[in-house]
Scaffold this motif. Structure first.
Motif, PDB file in Angstrom:
ATOM      1  N   TYR A  78      12.557  12.134  39.543  1.00  0.00           N
ATOM      2  CA  TYR A  78      12.762  12.286  38.212  1.00  0.00           C
ATOM      3  C   TYR A  78      14.286  11.759  37.941  1.00  0.00           C
ATOM      4  N   ASP A  79      14.871  11.899  39.113  1.00  0.00           N
ATOM      5  CA  ASP A  79      16.529  11.126  39.102  1.00  0.00           C
ATOM      6  C   ASP A  79      16.601  10.089  40.153  1.00  0.00           C
ATOM      7  N   PRO A  80      16.378   8.803  39.876  1.00  0.00           N
ATOM      8  CA  PRO A  80      16.259   7.846  40.764  1.00  0.00           C
ATOM      9  C   PRO A  80      17.730   7.736  41.431  1.00  0.00           C
ATOM     10  N   LEU A  98      13.559   0.733  41.239  1.00  0.00           N
ATOM     11  CA  LEU A  98      12.688   1.897  41.352  1.00  0.00           C
ATOM     12  C   LEU A  98      11.901   2.033  40.069  1.00  0.00           C
ATOM     13  N   LEU A  99      10.436   2.178  40.123  1.00  0.00           N
ATOM     14  CA  LEU A  99       9.709   2.305  38.910  1.00  0.00           C
ATOM     15  C   LEU A  99       8.664   3.350  39.245  1.00  0.00           C
ATOM     16  N   GLY A 116      23.212  -2.411  47.108  1.00  0.00           N
ATOM     17  CA  GLY A 116      23.314  -0.993  47.411  1.00  0.00           C
ATOM     18  C   GLY A 116      24.211  -0.137  46.453  1.00  0.00           C
ATOM     19  N   GLU A 117      24.708  -0.817  45.354  1.00  0.00           N
ATOM     20  CA  GLU A 117      25.100  -0.083  44.350  1.00  0.00           C
ATOM     21  C   GLU A 117      24.351   0.162  43.097  1.00  0.00           C
ATOM     22  N   GLN A 118      24.316   1.432  42.431  1.00  0.00           N
ATOM     23  CA  GLN A 118      23.238   1.653  41.385  1.00  0.00           C
ATOM     24  C   GLN A 118      24.144   1.214  40.208  1.00  0.00           C
ATOM     25  N   VAL A 119      23.231   0.448  39.421  1.00  0.00           N
ATOM     26  CA  VAL A 119      23.917  -0.160  38.167  1.00  0.00           C
ATOM     27  C   VAL A 119      23.162   0.398  36.777  1.00  0.00           C
ATOM     28  N   ARG A 120      22.026   0.962  37.089  1.00  0.00           N
ATOM     29  CA  ARG A 120      21.033   1.685  36.109  1.00  0.00           C
ATOM     30  C   ARG A 120      20.370   2.732  36.781  1.00  0.00           C
ATOM     31  N   GLY A 134      24.368   3.729  33.054  1.00  0.00           N
ATOM     32  CA  GLY A 134      24.611   2.487  33.424  1.00  0.00           C
ATOM     33  C   GLY A 134      24.080   1.566  31.982  1.00  0.00           C
ATOM     34  N   ALA A 135      24.241   0.323  32.128  1.00  0.00           N
ATOM     35  CA  ALA A 135      24.037  -0.492  30.866  1.00  0.00           C
ATOM     36  C   ALA A 135      22.468  -0.683  30.672  1.00  0.00           C
ATOM     37  N   PRO A 136      21.865  -0.522  29.475  1.00  0.00           N
ATOM     38  CA  PRO A 136      20.525  -0.754  29.235  1.00  0.00           C
ATOM     39  C   PRO A 136      20.049  -2.178  29.844  1.00  0.00           C
ATOM     40  N   GLU A 137      18.990  -2.333  30.426  1.00  0.00           N
ATOM     41  CA  GLU A 137      18.455  -3.799  30.603  1.00  0.00           C
ATOM     42  C   GLU A 137      17.512  -4.144  29.751  1.00  0.00           C
TER      43      GLU A 137
END
Length: 190
Positions: A78-80, A98-99, A116-120, A134-137
């Motif tokens: 539930y929390d990536p 992660l999907l 290695g850095e989470q962006v979303r 993070g910024a929407p994709e």
């Protein structure tokens, strides 16, 4: 209704062409790199449709010309943001997605890491938006994340990252779930 799955996807560009698999030995190498102290063995080959949320400690892996797809309970989050760090260490493919979707709980989760850095980080269920960092994709569209969009977000993420249809077939010519072959791994009996 929706479709349940738990995937990790590594690539260089953010997408993987599931119609271009490579030799099964490449999947063996990925599993050895991710789990160096666990003696996993390839025990079966099956369609991705049969591996969407595999049993714990029985990941299914497919390697393709442009990336890797792993179906694993470790991605059913539930929390990536709490994804185990081991999955951020495949430097050959610096883009990790992660999907996760669970139709019984009307939820979708999406995580995106670059080098290695989470962006979303996004997690939505039928009751509330659990995470939205993070910024929407692009696949998310222009509307903000909301509880009534969880299924649309799930379908759009699958289509964009893997070229798969979700719970409805709206993209003619896409790869079919049953045509994507992955390899199941398990520990040897003790």
């Amino acid at each position: 209704m929706g479709l349940s799955y738990a995937f990790l996807v590594w690539s260089r560009t953010g997408t993987v062409d599931l119609s271009r698999p490579v030799a099964p030995e490449q999947a063996d190498a990925v599993v050895r790199r991710l789990f160096p102290r666990t003696p996993y063995a390839r025990v079966a080959t099956h369609p991705l449709l049969d591996a969407r949320i595999p049993p714990r400690e029985e990941p299914s892996v497919g390697v393709f010309v442009d990336g890797v797809l792993m179906a694993t309970r470790d991605a059913h989050l539930y929390d990536p943001g709490i994804l185990h760090r081991r999955y951020l260490e495949l430097e050959d493919w610096p883009d990790l997605r992660l999907l996760t979707s669970d139709s019984t709980r009307d939820m979708v989760a999406y995580g995106h890491w670059l080098r290695g850095e989470q962006v979303r980080c996004l997690s939505v269920n039928a009751l509330h938006v659990y995470r939205d960092r993070g910024a929407p994709e692009g696949f998310e569209g222009s509307a903000p994340a909301s509880v009534d969009r969880w299924l649309d977000l799930s379908n759009a993420a699958l289509a964009t990252v893997l070229g798969l249809d979700g719970d409805v077939s709206v993209h003619p010519g896409r790869v079919e779930w049953q045509d994507v072959v992955v390899h199941r791994y398990a520990r040897p009996p003790r």
